[in-house]
Design a protein around this motif. Sequence first.
Motif, short mmCIF file in Angstrom:
data_model
loop_
_atom_site.label_atom_id
_atom_site.label_comp_id
_atom_site.label_asym_id
_atom_site.label_seq_id
_atom_site.Cartn_x
_atom_site.Cartn_y
_atom_site.Cartn_z
N TYR A 466 0.82 -1.21 0.00
CA TYR A 466 0.00 0.00 0.00
C TYR A 466 0.86 1.26 0.00
N ILE A 467 1.90 1.27 0.85
CA ILE A 467 2.80 2.42 0.96
C ILE A 467 4.22 1.89 0.90
N ASP A 468 5.05 2.48 0.06
CA ASP A 468 6.44 2.05 -0.07
C ASP A 468 7.15 2.26 1.26
N HIS A 469 7.69 1.20 1.82
CA HIS A 469 8.35 1.28 3.12
C HIS A 469 9.60 2.17 3.08
N ALA A 470 10.18 2.33 1.91
CA ALA A 470 11.42 3.09 1.80
C ALA A 470 11.19 4.60 1.72
N ASN A 471 10.19 5.00 0.91
CA ASN A 471 10.05 6.44 0.64
C ASN A 471 8.64 6.98 0.86
N GLY A 472 7.70 6.15 1.26
CA GLY A 472 6.35 6.62 1.53
C GLY A 472 5.48 6.81 0.31
N ALA A 473 5.97 6.41 -0.87
CA ALA A 473 5.18 6.58 -2.09
C ALA A 473 4.00 5.60 -2.09
N TRP A 474 2.92 5.99 -2.77
CA TRP A 474 1.79 5.08 -2.89
C TRP A 474 2.14 3.89 -3.76
N LEU A 475 1.64 2.74 -3.40
CA LEU A 475 1.80 1.54 -4.21
C LEU A 475 0.44 1.12 -4.76
N ASN A 476 0.46 0.61 -5.97
CA ASN A 476 -0.75 0.09 -6.60
C ASN A 476 -1.84 1.16 -6.63
N ASP A 477 -3.04 0.89 -6.15
CA ASP A 477 -4.14 1.86 -6.22
C ASP A 477 -4.39 2.54 -4.88
N SER A 478 -3.37 2.62 -4.03
CA SER A 478 -3.57 3.02 -2.65
C SER A 478 -3.82 4.51 -2.45
N GLU A 479 -3.50 5.32 -3.42
CA GLU A 479 -3.71 6.76 -3.25
C GLU A 479 -5.18 7.08 -2.99
N THR A 480 -6.08 6.32 -3.60
CA THR A 480 -7.51 6.50 -3.33
C THR A 480 -8.02 5.49 -2.31
N LEU A 481 -7.47 4.29 -2.32
CA LEU A 481 -7.99 3.23 -1.46
C LEU A 481 -7.69 3.47 0.02
N VAL A 482 -6.50 3.91 0.36
CA VAL A 482 -6.16 4.15 1.76
C VAL A 482 -7.05 5.22 2.38
N PRO A 483 -7.21 6.41 1.75
CA PRO A 483 -8.14 7.39 2.32
C PRO A 483 -9.57 6.87 2.44
N THR A 484 -9.98 6.03 1.50
CA THR A 484 -11.32 5.45 1.57
C THR A 484 -11.46 4.56 2.80
N MET A 485 -10.45 3.72 3.06
CA MET A 485 -10.50 2.86 4.23
C MET A 485 -10.48 3.67 5.52
N ILE A 486 -9.69 4.73 5.55
CA ILE A 486 -9.64 5.58 6.74
C ILE A 486 -11.00 6.22 7.00
N LYS A 487 -11.62 6.73 5.94
CA LYS A 487 -12.96 7.31 6.08
C LYS A 487 -13.95 6.27 6.59
N ALA A 488 -13.92 5.07 6.01
CA ALA A 488 -14.86 4.03 6.41
C ALA A 488 -14.68 3.64 7.87
N CYS A 489 -13.45 3.63 8.34
CA CYS A 489 -13.17 3.22 9.73
C CYS A 489 -13.49 4.30 10.75
N THR A 490 -13.44 5.56 10.34
CA THR A 490 -13.47 6.63 11.34
C THR A 490 -14.59 7.65 11.17
N SER A 491 -15.24 7.70 10.03
CA SER A 491 -16.24 8.74 9.79
C SER A 491 -17.43 8.62 10.74
N THR A 492 -17.91 9.77 11.22
CA THR A 492 -19.11 9.82 12.07
C THR A 492 -20.33 10.28 11.28
N ASP A 493 -20.20 10.39 9.98
CA ASP A 493 -21.30 10.82 9.11
C ASP A 493 -22.34 9.70 9.01
N SER A 494 -23.52 9.91 9.58
CA SER A 494 -24.55 8.87 9.59
C SER A 494 -25.09 8.55 8.20
N SER A 495 -24.93 9.47 7.26
CA SER A 495 -25.41 9.20 5.90
C SER A 495 -24.47 8.29 5.12
#
Length: 509
Positions: A466-495
């Motif tokens: 997901y994230i390059d361990h050496a330089n922090g660059a996005w791997l594969n499709d993670s630039e959109t997928l990681v923020p999506t997972m973070i939103k899904a795990c933490t959002s308080t938006d009931s909608s």
Amino acid sequence: MKLRNIFNTLSLAAVALIATACQDTDAQIEITDVDAPKMLTVTLIDEAPIYFGEINFKVEFDKYINFASKNASQITVNGAPVTKAWVAGISDLLTITTTVDFCKTLTLHIPAGLVSGPQGKTYDKDIDMTYDVEELPSNNATAVTQMLGWGWNLGNHFDTSGDAISKGWGYWDQVGILTDAPFQKLASVGAKTVRIPTTWTDHMDENYTINADYLNEVAGCVDKAIAAGLNVILNTHHDSFETDLGNAATNEDAYKKDSTIIVRLWDQVATKFAGYSDKLIFETFNEIHAGDNWSSGTDAEYALLNKWNQWAVDAIRKTNPTRWIGVAGYAANIDMTIEHFVLPTDPANKLMVAVHCYDPYNFCTQPYAGGAEKAPMWGHTNDATGAEELAVINQLCKLRTAYIEKNIPCYLGEYGCVYRKTDAENAFRAYYLEFFCRAANLAGIPMFIWDNNTKTTGSDGESFGYIDHANGAWLNDSETLVPTMIKACTSTDSSYSLQTIWNKAPAAY
């Protein structure tokens, strides 16, 4: 006609014949009048952090009842006719089954007059019951959930073993000394925690003393993550006792050796980090199991693992009296942990239960095993029953019930789904990961994605980058997928609900 009614009729006829034969013209037959049934309780069988799929009710009355199954359509849940309703044999229970879309409220309506007693008298009141999913409790477990949020695993960076030691730590992920880049990237997109899996025993001498340089190298990594504002979970990972549970449970020498290593290891690690802030969390073990047996253990093995966890906690508490500690059950498996794990005694009362989940296994980890695509798709657009989504909800519901609602923090230390060869396959991967994370939010379970720094797909299924361990660059499709997972795990938006995710599931192909 019910069988018991036939017997009643025959019995009455027999009494009449006997009375005639005896020529007792004064004999009287008295039939006791039976009142209409009274409803006692309505029980919702399926409790969950979200109502979805098959739902079952049991309605109990004070006497045996009759119900015509053809009238099931008059019973409704959330305004829609139920799937079926029936009385099994001679019973005082009316069982009701239906299916619902994602919802947090169930309203059951049973019109008056549908249920009758032994003599045909009906229950003449409407039955109306409403069930609401309770919000997450306001307790320490929920507070820890919010603290940990969504997190990331540094994979096998410190999982050095065998000849890897001569090539320097970082061998498995092909990265040398870590910079702060991956941790800064994580913090910048809203991640809250990094889990640092660490193998220690291959860096011990014959007296079980950890190599000082290695210990300092691990500490440097912890420092970088904390400096970026992240929580850190530091564990024992693929150590010598990881798969030796069965041996230690039956062999006295192995028992003594492993117990000594565990206590010595945690004495040293805990002492090294005793001065760190509460942003550092220890995790006693990774996926302890016996040999190659991942699916079950013996009673002796479960009991020994419970002892190991207690010994590790005791060793940590000598120098870290108030630090949070994660503790793991057999193979970090959800079901075996709930069934066999015993929470250690802890004077600080600051323990968290750690579990892992890569279900369904073929879809998440081995989609190309054997050279063929075994599980390219996941979810209701591929299987119209919605059984796969329901399985995720049920597993997370078990954790909420067993731990979060009992004020015991719990987290998914590892989850994930490998990168695929085609965009169509990766659409299902993205759907799975978002759905899983949102369901975890409803259950109050923090999630930490597994990342082994692999950038390409392959037959071994180990494409968890997901994230390059050496330089922090996005791997594969993670630039959109990681923020999506973070939103899904933490959002308080009931909608932002499971239903909205469900509705955008990719089409099967």
